[in-house]
Write an enzyme that holds these catalytic residues in place. Structure first.
Site: not given
Length: 729
Positions: A35-36, A220-221, A251, A603
């Site tokens: 995504k980044t 973002d997020e 998430q 993770r």
């Protein structure tokens, strides 16, 4: 359109999300799906296709670490990153507030209070209202005020709705707290979001200014936004609708902070004609890990359908470890770390140990220390919250904002100047009678009656010292100013005289702080003291984490979001611990616990170890535990062990969750979670007045629950739990 930055690393869906620049866009980005890269390529695409100039793009996220990474990647495509508006929500709107300060009667040099500053202010107000800090926990008051602000509940509205005794106490303090913030020319963390919202509502021309300024907005997020942040985003994009949000509803784990999952689940209802892109290809984990994660999260009802997949191979299966108790769990973790290190040539930094609650770290730390394994723990005392650093920061805050009474009170007699509490009370009282700030009255201390000549001289001397540095600020560089201040206050000399390990440690911290100031000045064009203090005040646990050191990382699952490690341990997978007891009867809470487990699983790059104990210390004694229901939900094909040492199936057992009437009820371990603070018998605690002790008994439940503590001097005290002010040691 051909674009001058490489696109071969983008898959087809990523590229579509990058090029869909006009109108509302929702990018559902699964864990490890790049995504980044999508966000940064999208910014570069907008710039290089000349759809907007750099200062017309606004990109916001939640941590300085994420914002820094985004800036660094954009810098590869566009070197002038100094004029890009990329940062956290709070840093972006702090920047806007400094520009528009005159509109709300503040100077642009306002200060931002961190949690410690806020607690000090709350305590001061409680003293004025004669509310005992032994009976009412200032941290609890602060938490309630924060939730009210995030929910856009004003002091007046809160007073009308306050029901419980704690809310009624808070209703008295909340308006006074806001008044004191304004008088001190200070904002707290929540104000950085709510005050811009108020400004936009009161000044439509100001809102129009920023709507025109930022032609493209990226978030973002997005699943972590609260309703106030959602409203800000909506206001700033309602004119052009060029809003792109990236997030993953699977998430969303910060409901206790006010995050509202509805913001992402209902995005297309709020923004018509939304284009939706699902990033489902994972570039981080093996197939077995993703299969486990998918099998867990699909049990949630409140989610958007997506399924992660990868081109990586199956990889190793998940190891499920049953242990006798928490000490045996620590031993097993150490054993696996050593084995992985020898067999797979892994470094300590390749391992992360995750847990649901902070209290679990103690035994794990002991196990690592005994075996000589280096570790770093995320979520301890942050560097900028250490006393010696807070003292220096208080001096610096006072230099830019003499109205800051919290900072003034902290350092007016540190190092000792002969200004005692009685002198300070007389000074404050006289300032109130003159309707002036305490700092203004420092320079007139010789006019205050009933003060000794020595006290008057000390007050005037302190006023002169701060005034001198206010002047030097205009002529010195930032590093010169801070170095000069530390030298003249003689903090290092004072701690050298201490000669204890603690004193030497404080000296090292001060030197590290001076290095941080120098680094900031080197990396920031036109570095200012105001800018440095803003950056420091918005630091988080993750910003202090050094991922370059060769050490095992210990952290709660909440802290782990956004990170990745070759090997991940998730410990304490037991009913009542993970999931937390209080989630049992609340579907939304249970689904968030499941999402938290999903975050932990995703993770890992290569290997996962899951552990649970047959017994765990509760109330100071071992209590029988049941394995977490989440273990039943994992696809059995990806688990290395399906049978426990008792010969019972750990997976898909319907009988295992039936409560045994003779079994001790599971306590709510949320006392040590990221959410709140609760007390349990057997714990060692510290009390501001009575010192250290141990909880020996809990009586009753709810608002009338009482806690009995035996302090080290033999004294026993009984407190109402909801008003008890303890810290766990």
């Amino acid at each position: 359109m051909n674009i001058p930055f490489p696109t071969h690393d983008l898959n087809s869906v990523q590229r579509q999300a990058v090029e869909a620049t006009e109108g509302p866009v929702l990018v559902l980005a699964g864990a490890g799906s790049g995504k980044t890269r999508v966000l940064t390529c999208r910014i570069a695409y907008i710039l290089q296709s000349q759809k907007a100039r750099p200062w017309e793009i606004l990109a916001m996220t939640f941590t300085n670490k994420a914002a820094g990474e985004m800036k660094e990647r954009v810098h590869q495509f566009f070197p002038r990153d100094d004029i890009l508006w990329i940062g956290t929500f709070h840093s972006i709107f702090a920047r806007i507030l400094r520009t528009e300060a005159a509109l709300f009667g503040y100077p642009s040099t306002f200060v931002i209070y961190d949690t410690d500053d806020q607690k000090r202010l709350i305590k001061s107000i409680m003293e004025d209202f004669q509310i005992s800090a032994q009976m009412v926990n200032p941290a609890s008051i602060l938490s309630i005020i924060s939730k009210a602000k995030n929910g856009l509940v004003s002091p007046d509205a809160f007073q009308k709705s306050a029901a419980s005794p704690m809310e009624q106490v808070t209703a008295r303090i909340y308006p006074a707290y806001q008044n004191r913030l304004r008088k001190n020319h200070a904002f707290d963390f929540d104000d950085l979001i709510t005050v811009p919202l108020e400004l936009f509502e009161k000044h439509p021309d100001l809102l129009e200014k920023y709507q025109k300024k930022f032609r493209y907005v990226l978030v973002d997020e997005y699943q972590d936004t609260n309703r106030a942040q959602y409203k800000l985003i909506h206001y700033m994009t309602m004119a052009h609708q060029n809003i792109c949000v990236v997030g993953d509803d699977d998430q969303s784990i910060y409901r206790w902070r006010g995050a509202d999952i509805r913001n992402i689940l209902e995005f297309e209802k709020d923004f018509k004609a939304t284009q939706i892109f699902r990033l489902e290809q994972n570039y981080r984990s093996t197939r077995n890990i993703l299969k486990a994660a998918n099998s867990i999260v699909q049990n949630n009802i409140g989610r958007k359908v997506k399924k992660l997949w990868t081109e990586r191979d199956s990889g190793e299966k998940i190891d499920l470890i049953q242990v006798e108790d928490e000490r045996h769990e620590a031993e097993k973790v150490v054993e696996k770390i050593r084995a992985e290190g020898i067999q797979k040539k892994r470094d300590f930094k390749d391992f992360a140990i995750l847990y649901r609650t902070n209290a679990q770290s103690r035994v794990l730390e002991e196990g690592l220390r005994r075996n000589g394994i280096r570790y770093t723990i995320v979520g301890g005392v942050r560097f900028y919250e250490r006393k010696e650093i807070k003292d220096i920061l208080a001096y610096l805050k006072l230099i830019i904002n003499p109205n800051d009474s919290v900072s003034l009170t902290r350092i007016i007699n540190f190092p000792p100047r002969g200004i005692g509490q009685v002198t300070l009370q007389k000074l404050s009282g006289w300032a109130a009678s003159q309707d002036e700030s305490v700092f203004q009255c420092l320079g007139k201390a010789d006019q205050i009656e009933n003060l000794s000549v020595r006290a008057k001289n000390a007050l005037c001397s302190f006023h002169g010292f701060i005034t001198k540095f206010m002047g030097l600020k205009e002529h010195f560089s930032l590093p010169e100013l801070v170095h000069s201040l530390v030298d003249e206050v003689e903090l290092i000399s004072m701690y050298k005289e201490d000669s204890t390990p603690e004193g030497l440690g404080r000296i090292e911290n001060i030197r590290e702080f001076l290095s941080a100031v120098s680094d900031y000045a080197k990396m920031t064009e036109d570095a200012t003291l105001e800018g440095f203090l803003t950056e420091v005040s918005l630091m988080t646990d993750m910003d202090a984490w050094d991922d370059r050191s060769n050490a095992v990382t210990l952290m709660t699952l909440h802290c782990a979001k956004g990170l990745e490690f070759p090997v991940v341990f998730i410990t304490g997978l037991e009913e009542g611990l993970f999931p937390i007891t209080r989630s049992f009867d609340d579907t939304d809470s249970l689904e968030e616990e499941r999402r938290l487990f999903y975050v932990g699983l995703t993770r890992a790059k290569d290997k996962i170890y899951l552990s649970y104990a047959r017994t765990r210390a509760v109330y100071g004694e071992g209590s029988y535990r049941m394995p977490s229901r989440f273990l039943d939900e994992i696809d059995p094909e990806v688990v290395h062990k399906k049978k426990s040492a008792l010969g019972r199936s750990l997976l898909h057992s319907t009988e295992r969750h039936k409560r045994d009437a003779t079994m001790q009820a599971h306590p709510d371990y949320a006392s040590f979670s990221q959410e709140d603070s609760q007390l349990l018998p057997g714990l060692r605690i510290s009390h501001a007045t009575f010192g250290s002790g141990q909880i020996v008994k809990i009586e009753g439940r709810g608002q009338m629950q009482k806690v009995i503590v035996r302090f080290d001097d033999g004294l026993e005290k009984k407190f109402l739990s909801q008003y008890a002010q303890f810290s766990i040691i």
